[in-house]
Scaffold this motif. Structure first.
Motif, PDB file in Angstrom:
ATOM      1  N   GLN A 141      -8.921   2.727  59.337  1.00 42.96           N
ATOM      2  CA  GLN A 141      -7.510   2.903  57.511  1.00 42.96           C
ATOM      3  C   GLN A 141      -8.246   2.032  57.188  1.00 42.96           C
ATOM      4  N   ILE A 142      -9.488   1.254  56.745  1.00 43.70           N
ATOM      5  CA  ILE A 142     -10.257   0.759  55.275  1.00 43.70           C
ATOM      6  C   ILE A 142     -11.088   2.033  55.043  1.00 43.70           C
ATOM      7  N   VAL A 143     -11.590   2.741  55.685  1.00 37.30           N
ATOM      8  CA  VAL A 143     -12.111   4.113  54.950  1.00 37.30           C
ATOM      9  C   VAL A 143     -10.930   4.736  54.519  1.00 37.30           C
ATOM     10  N   GLU A 144      -8.994   4.699  55.087  1.00 40.25           N
ATOM     11  CA  GLU A 144      -8.516   5.481  54.216  1.00 40.25           C
ATOM     12  C   GLU A 144      -8.329   4.461  52.877  1.00 40.25           C
ATOM     13  N   ARG A 145      -8.024   3.449  53.196  1.00 37.96           N
ATOM     14  CA  ARG A 145      -7.765   3.277  51.897  1.00 37.96           C
ATOM     15  C   ARG A 145      -9.010   3.228  50.810  1.00 37.96           C
ATOM     16  N   LEU A 146      -9.989   3.374  51.258  1.00 34.85           N
ATOM     17  CA  LEU A 146     -11.084   3.758  50.070  1.00 34.85           C
ATOM     18  C   LEU A 146     -11.451   5.338  49.520  1.00 34.85           C
ATOM     19  N   ASN A 147     -10.572   6.028  50.635  1.00 34.29           N
ATOM     20  CA  ASN A 147     -10.022   7.496  50.245  1.00 34.29           C
ATOM     21  C   ASN A 147      -9.535   7.507  49.330  1.00 34.29           C
TER      22      ASN A 147
END
Length: 370
Positions: A141-147
């Motif tokens: 979910q953090i990677v999704e936020r950064l994307n």
């Protein structure tokens, strides 16, 4: 005799016609003209350099890497920050700043003078953006936020290990890569974890900092109220000490979705009985890893839990929880919650469409229940 005297007085000096004198006079005249013209030019440049620029409103401009002073001046003129690139270049040379100009994104104020524009670029004070990562998100979910961030660049080859990142608000500059920010989050987590582990309470039933992260990730998911975290942490610490199963609903969910999203349905009895490695209703002790990335407050709560003996808690109907030391007391609290939950359903059924609810309470499952 008088005529001879008059002739001597009006006759030009031979020295005045000497070639060196003539050349010297010419050079002096040219220098004088150059000083006058140069002084005038300097005054014009200085006056323009200190005068308000044409920018109609505050704006940001990105100065690319390896840009020379002329490249920068041309870009600023195109963006309407300055009106004359040559005045800017002349001012930069005059300030001996041509080698001090730094790449990056800069914010220029409305009507900024060329001098102010130059000073801003020389200072290197580039625009910074906040990237906020909420506590409890999984690494996916953090990677999704950064994307989703438009100021970050690059792709993430693989999500970091669960629980290895510190949720926080990070300041970044445009062009920062997502991989760079993830590494920074990992460094901050390691730094915070060491400090918190070193300051932990004695006799915690935890063998390592990694186990602290695992339990903190469960505490993070169980309550969103900051003041409750030490109490919730105490319940789980007490249960571990007493060899009781943790029985945390979020561990059931993680065992099903494995951090890839949310469970878009209520937990069923079959879910509770399903023996996944993370289901703390079905396993003893801690799960094999974190179920998210806990924030610093949850890490601190687990390291220094509240001095209470409670081993149960249930929703109190106001968004928080009520705690109990005995199963009998806990069952009474559960009964109160069920009554409130039933009243909420009845009130919801009689409330006109579009009207607000009457209690403001949020539904919650009982955890731990036994």
């Amino acid at each position: 005799m008088e005529d001879d005297v008059a002739t001597k007085q009006t006759r030009p000096s031979r020295r005045a016609h000497h070639p060196l004198i003539i050349v010297g006079n010419a050079i002096f005249t040219l220098l004088l003209v150059a000083i006058v013209v140069g002084g005038g030019a300097f005054w014009v440049v200085k006056s323009s350099f200190d005068s308000p620029g044409p920018l109609p409103a505050d704006t940001n401009v990105v100065i690319p890497n390896q840009s020379g002073v002329m490249d920068i001046a041309e870009l600023l003129e195109q963006k309407g920050v300055i009106s004359d690139r040559y005045i800017f270049v002349a001012g930069a040379f005059g300030e001996r700043a041509t080698g001090k100009l730094k790449a990056g994104e800069y914010a220029f104020a409305k009507a900024a003078t060329p001098q102010q524009v130059l000073d801003t670029i020389v200072s290197g004070k580039v625009v910074e953006y906040d990237v906020t990562i909420p506590e409890g998100l999984t690494s996916d979910q953090i990677v999704e936020r950064l994307n989703e961030s438009p100021v970050l660049t690059g792709t993430v080859r693989q999500p970091p290990r669960e629980g290895s990142l510190l949720p926080e608000t990070y300041k970044v500059t445009r062009g920062t890569t997502r991989e760079e920010l993830l590494k920074r989050m990992a460094r901050e987590q390691q730094r915070a974890l060491k400090e918190i582990w070193d300051a932990r309470s004695p006799n915690l039933p935890l063998k390592s900092p990694d186990e602290l992260v695992v339990l903190a990730s469960i505490v993070e998911k169980e309550t969103g109220i900051a003041s409750e975290r030490p109490q919730v942490a105490a319940v789980f610490v007490n249960r571990l000490t007493k060899k009781m199963r943790l029985q945390s609903d979020p561990t059931i969910i993680y065992g099903i979705v494995r951090g890839k999203g949310k469970l878009d349905r209520p937990i069923t009895k079959a879910d509770i009985l399903a023996p996944t490695p993370f289901n703390t209703y079905a396993i003893d002790g801690l799960p094999p890893g974190p179920i998210g990335n806990p924030g610093k407050a949850s890490l601190e709560a687990v390291a220094n839990p509240a001095p209470i003996k409670a081993v149960y808690f249930v929703a109190d109907g106001s968004g928080g929880h009520v705690f109990a030391e005995s199963l009998n007391e806990h069952n009474k609290n559960v009964a109160k919650w069920r009554q409130l939950e039933q009243k909420q359903k009845q009130d919801s059924a009689t409330t006109p469409a579009g009207a607000a609810g009457t209690t403001g309470a949020t539904p919650s499952t009982v955890s731990p229940s036994q």
